[in-house]
Design a protein around this motif. Structure first.
Motif, PDB file in Angstrom:
ATOM      1  N   ALA A  24       0.834  -1.203   0.000  1.00 53.39           N
ATOM      2  CA  ALA A  24       0.000   0.000   0.000  1.00 53.39           C
ATOM      3  C   ALA A  24       0.867   1.251   0.000  1.00 53.39           C
ATOM      4  O   ALA A  24       0.580   2.232  -0.708  1.00 53.39           O
ATOM      5  N   PHE A  25       1.941   1.233   0.793  1.00 54.61           N
ATOM      6  CA  PHE A  25       2.870   2.364   0.818  1.00 54.61           C
ATOM      7  C   PHE A  25       3.460   2.604  -0.565  1.00 54.61           C
ATOM      8  O   PHE A  25       3.552   3.741  -1.034  1.00 54.61           O
ATOM      9  N   GLY A  26       3.876   1.516  -1.231  1.00 52.09           N
ATOM     10  CA  GLY A  26       4.457   1.641  -2.564  1.00 52.09           C
ATOM     11  C   GLY A  26       3.498   2.252  -3.566  1.00 52.09           C
ATOM     12  O   GLY A  26       3.877   3.111  -4.368  1.00 52.09           O
ATOM     13  N   VAL A  27       2.239   1.821  -3.514  1.00 50.34           N
ATOM     14  CA  VAL A  27       1.239   2.357  -4.442  1.00 50.34           C
ATOM     15  C   VAL A  27       1.019   3.843  -4.179  1.00 50.34           C
ATOM     16  O   VAL A  27       0.973   4.659  -5.100  1.00 50.34           O
ATOM     17  N   LEU A  31       1.948   6.915  -6.758  1.00 43.49           N
ATOM     18  CA  LEU A  31       0.919   7.804  -7.297  1.00 43.49           C
ATOM     19  C   LEU A  31       1.243   9.266  -7.005  1.00 43.49           C
ATOM     20  O   LEU A  31       1.052  10.141  -7.865  1.00 43.49           O
ATOM     21  N   VAL A  32       1.752   9.540  -5.814  1.00 42.30           N
ATOM     22  CA  VAL A  32       2.138  10.915  -5.478  1.00 42.30           C
ATOM     23  C   VAL A  32       3.271  11.380  -6.386  1.00 42.30           C
ATOM     24  O   VAL A  32       3.253  12.505  -6.902  1.00 42.30           O
ATOM     25  N   ALA A  33       4.276  10.517  -6.593  1.00 44.85           N
ATOM     26  CA  ALA A  33       5.400  10.893  -7.454  1.00 44.85           C
ATOM     27  C   ALA A  33       4.951  11.101  -8.892  1.00 44.85           C
ATOM     28  O   ALA A  33       5.411  12.029  -9.571  1.00 44.85           O
ATOM     29  N   LEU A  34       4.049  10.246  -9.373  1.00 46.33           N
ATOM     30  CA  LEU A  34       3.543  10.405 -10.733  1.00 46.33           C
ATOM     31  C   LEU A  34       2.773  11.716 -10.881  1.00 46.33           C
ATOM     32  O   LEU A  34       2.901  12.409 -11.900  1.00 46.33           O
ATOM     33  N   SER A  35       1.988  12.064  -9.879  1.00 47.82           N
ATOM     34  CA  SER A  35       1.239  13.319  -9.930  1.00 47.82           C
ATOM     35  C   SER A  35       2.181  14.513  -9.944  1.00 47.82           C
ATOM     36  O   SER A  35       1.999  15.460 -10.724  1.00 47.82           O
ATOM     37  N   ALA A  36       3.194  14.477  -9.078  1.00 47.23           N
ATOM     38  CA  ALA A  36       4.166  15.572  -9.042  1.00 47.23           C
ATOM     39  C   ALA A  36       4.929  15.667 -10.355  1.00 47.23           C
ATOM     40  O   ALA A  36       5.185  16.762 -10.867  1.00 47.23           O
ATOM     41  N   PRO A 179      11.010  14.894  -9.713  1.00 50.79           N
ATOM     42  CA  PRO A 179       9.813  14.055  -9.545  1.00 50.79           C
ATOM     43  C   PRO A 179       9.669  12.996 -10.634  1.00 50.79           C
ATOM     44  O   PRO A 179       9.148  11.911 -10.380  1.00 50.79           O
ATOM     45  N   VAL A 180      10.120  13.321 -11.841  1.00 49.04           N
ATOM     46  CA  VAL A 180      10.054  12.329 -12.918  1.00 49.04           C
ATOM     47  C   VAL A 180      10.954  11.141 -12.583  1.00 49.04           C
ATOM     48  O   VAL A 180      10.576   9.971 -12.754  1.00 49.04           O
ATOM     49  N   LEU A 181      12.157  11.443 -12.085  1.00 50.16           N
ATOM     50  CA  LEU A 181      13.075  10.379 -11.696  1.00 50.16           C
ATOM     51  C   LEU A 181      12.512   9.566 -10.540  1.00 50.16           C
ATOM     52  O   LEU A 181      12.595   8.334 -10.525  1.00 50.16           O
ATOM     53  N   LEU A 182      11.900  10.250  -9.572  1.00 50.28           N
ATOM     54  CA  LEU A 182      11.310   9.540  -8.441  1.00 50.28           C
ATOM     55  C   LEU A 182      10.173   8.630  -8.881  1.00 50.28           C
ATOM     56  O   LEU A 182      10.003   7.530  -8.341  1.00 50.28           O
ATOM     57  N   ALA A 183       9.399   9.086  -9.854  1.00 45.90           N
ATOM     58  CA  ALA A 183       8.280   8.285 -10.338  1.00 45.90           C
ATOM     59  C   ALA A 183       8.763   6.979 -10.952  1.00 45.90           C
ATOM     60  O   ALA A 183       8.028   5.987 -10.996  1.00 45.90           O
ATOM     61  N   VAL A 184      10.000   6.971 -11.447  1.00 45.82           N
ATOM     62  CA  VAL A 184      10.586   5.749 -12.005  1.00 45.82           C
ATOM     63  C   VAL A 184      11.238   4.911 -10.910  1.00 45.82           C
ATOM     64  O   VAL A 184      11.084   3.684 -10.857  1.00 45.82           O
ATOM     65  N   LEU A 185      11.971   5.579  -9.995  1.00 41.92           N
ATOM     66  CA  LEU A 185      12.752   4.855  -9.005  1.00 41.92           C
ATOM     67  C   LEU A 185      11.910   4.255  -7.881  1.00 41.92           C
ATOM     68  O   LEU A 185      12.207   3.152  -7.417  1.00 41.92           O
ATOM     69  N   LEU A 186      10.888   4.981  -7.437  1.00 39.48           N
ATOM     70  CA  LEU A 186      10.139   4.505  -6.272  1.00 39.48           C
ATOM     71  C   LEU A 186       9.519   3.121  -6.454  1.00 39.48           C
ATOM     72  O   LEU A 186       9.644   2.275  -5.558  1.00 39.48           O
TER      73      LEU A 186
END
Length: 296
Positions: A24-27, A31-36, A179-186
Motif C-alpha cells: 500500500a505504501f508503494g502504491v 501515485l504521489v510521485a507520478l502526480s508531481a 519528480p520524474v526520476l522519483l516516479a521511475v525509481l520509487l
C-alpha cells in the motif's frame, strides 16, 4: 573494497522483507510521485502562447499555457489611456509566471494590482479602460504599431517579443526532473529492489549485490557480530519499507547498510562498517569465519 575474483561465492538471500503495509505504501508514494511529475512536466514542457488581437471594435488578449487558458476582451472605445511603463518590485498573486510567460493577476509597488499577459519583461504598455477593475499590462513586440492599431481599430494581431530564459533556469529544470526520476525509481525500490538483494561470501571477501550495483569488501582482518540496533538513522540512501541501503548512523557510528530490516542483523567491521540481514544468520556467520573474518 577489493578486486573481483573469478572464484564462485557462497550466496545468501536476505531475510524476507516484512510485508504488512509495504504494498500500500508503494502504491501511494508512486501515485504521489507520478502526480508531481505530471504537474512539473506541464510547467516546463507544454507550449505557451500570448497574442493580442484588435478588430471589430475590441482588443482580445489571449494567453495559454498548455491546457490552462486565460483571456480578457476590452472594447476599444472603453480604453481611456495607454502608457509606457517600466515595471519594478512586482509579485504574482494568482496566475502563471515562467520565463517569457507572465499571465494572471500581479501586483507592483508603483501601480498596484493589475491583470497582465506579457513576456515578463520590464518594458510594457499599461492600458486603462472604463469599467475595468484593474489596469491591463501587455508587451507587444512592436509597441508603436500596436498603439496605432488601437487608435484606428485595426485589424491586427500582435505577439510579445521572445525572451531568453534567465540565468539559473537550468537549475529549475533539474528540480523539475526530480519528480520524474522519483516516479521511475520509487516502484523499483519498493517492489523490485528487495528481491534483488544478495550476499556472497568467498575466501577473504564479502560481496553485496543490489538492484543497481555490486560491491566487494575485504574480510581478511574483519570482525563480525550479531546486533539488534536500538537506533538507526539514515544519512544518505534508501529507507523504504523492506529495503534499506546507503549510509546510516547505526550503533554509535556510520555504517553502510544493505538490509531488509533495521531490527536485527550482522554488523561486519572491515576497513568500514557494514550492516547486513541474511536470512540464515548461523550459516552466514559460519561462512564469514571460513572466509577469514573473526565472528564474535
Amino acid at each position: 573494497m577489493i578486486a573481483e575474483s573469478s572464484r564462485p561465492l557462497l550466496e545468501f538471500a536476505p531475510a524476507p522483507a516484512p510485508s504488512g503495509w509495504r504494498p500500500a505504501f508503494g502504491v501511494v508514494v508512486t501515485l504521489v510521485a507520478l502526480s508531481a511529475a505530471a504537474v512539473t512536466t506541464l510547467l516546463v514542457v507544454v507550449p505557451s502562447a500570448i497574442n493580442y488581437r484588435i478588430g471589430a471594435g475590441t482588443l482580445t488578449i489571449a494567453a495559454r499555457h498548455g491546457a490552462f487558458p486565460t483571456s480578457r476582451t476590452v472594447r476599444l472605445s472603453d480604453i481611456t489611456n495607454v502608457e509606457d511603463v517600466v515595471l519594478r518590485d512586482g509579485r504574482r498573486t494568482a496566475g502563471t509566471s515562467l520565463p517569457g510567460f507572465c499571465a494572471g493577476h500581479f501586483r507592483y509597488a508603483e501601480i498596484g494590482p493589475v491583470w497582465q499577459a506579457t513576456n515578463c519583461g520590464r518594458n510594457v504598455l499599461l492600458l486603462r479602460a472604463a469599467g475595468a477593475e484593474k489596469p491591463i499590462l501587455v508587451s507587444p513586440r512592436d509597441p508603436r504599431a500596436f498603439r496605432e492599431a488601437l487608435a484606428t481599430g485595426g485589424p491586427g494581431t500582435f505577439a510579445p517579443a521572445t525572451v531568453e530564459p534567465p540565468r539559473g533556469w537550468w537549475v529549475f529544470t533539474l528540480l523539475v526532473a526530480a519528480p520524474v526520476l522519483l516516479a521511475v525509481l520509487l516502484p523499483l525500490l519498493v517492489f523490485v529492489a528487495p528481491g534483488k538483494l544478495r550476499y556472497g561470501i568467498g575466501p577473504g571477501v564479502l560481496e553485496v549485490r543490489t538492484l543497481f550495483r555490486r560491491r566487494r569488501f575485504d574480510l581478511s582482518a574483519a570482525t563480525a557480530r550479531r546486533v539488534s540496533p536500538s537506533r538507526a538513522f539514515r544519512i544518505v540512501g534508501s529507507a523504504m519499507p523492506g529495503y534499506f541501503t546507503g549510509t546510516f548512523w547505526l550503533e554509535g557510528a556510520r555504517a553502510r547498510v544493505y538490509a531488509t530490516s533495521l531490527r536485527h542483523g550482522m554488523l561486519v567491521e572491515t576497513p568500514g562498517r557494514l550492516f547486513v540481514t541474511p536470512a540464515d544468520l548461523d550459516a552466514f556467520a559460519e561462512a564469514l569465519s571460513s572466509a577469514g573474518a573473526r565472528v564474535e
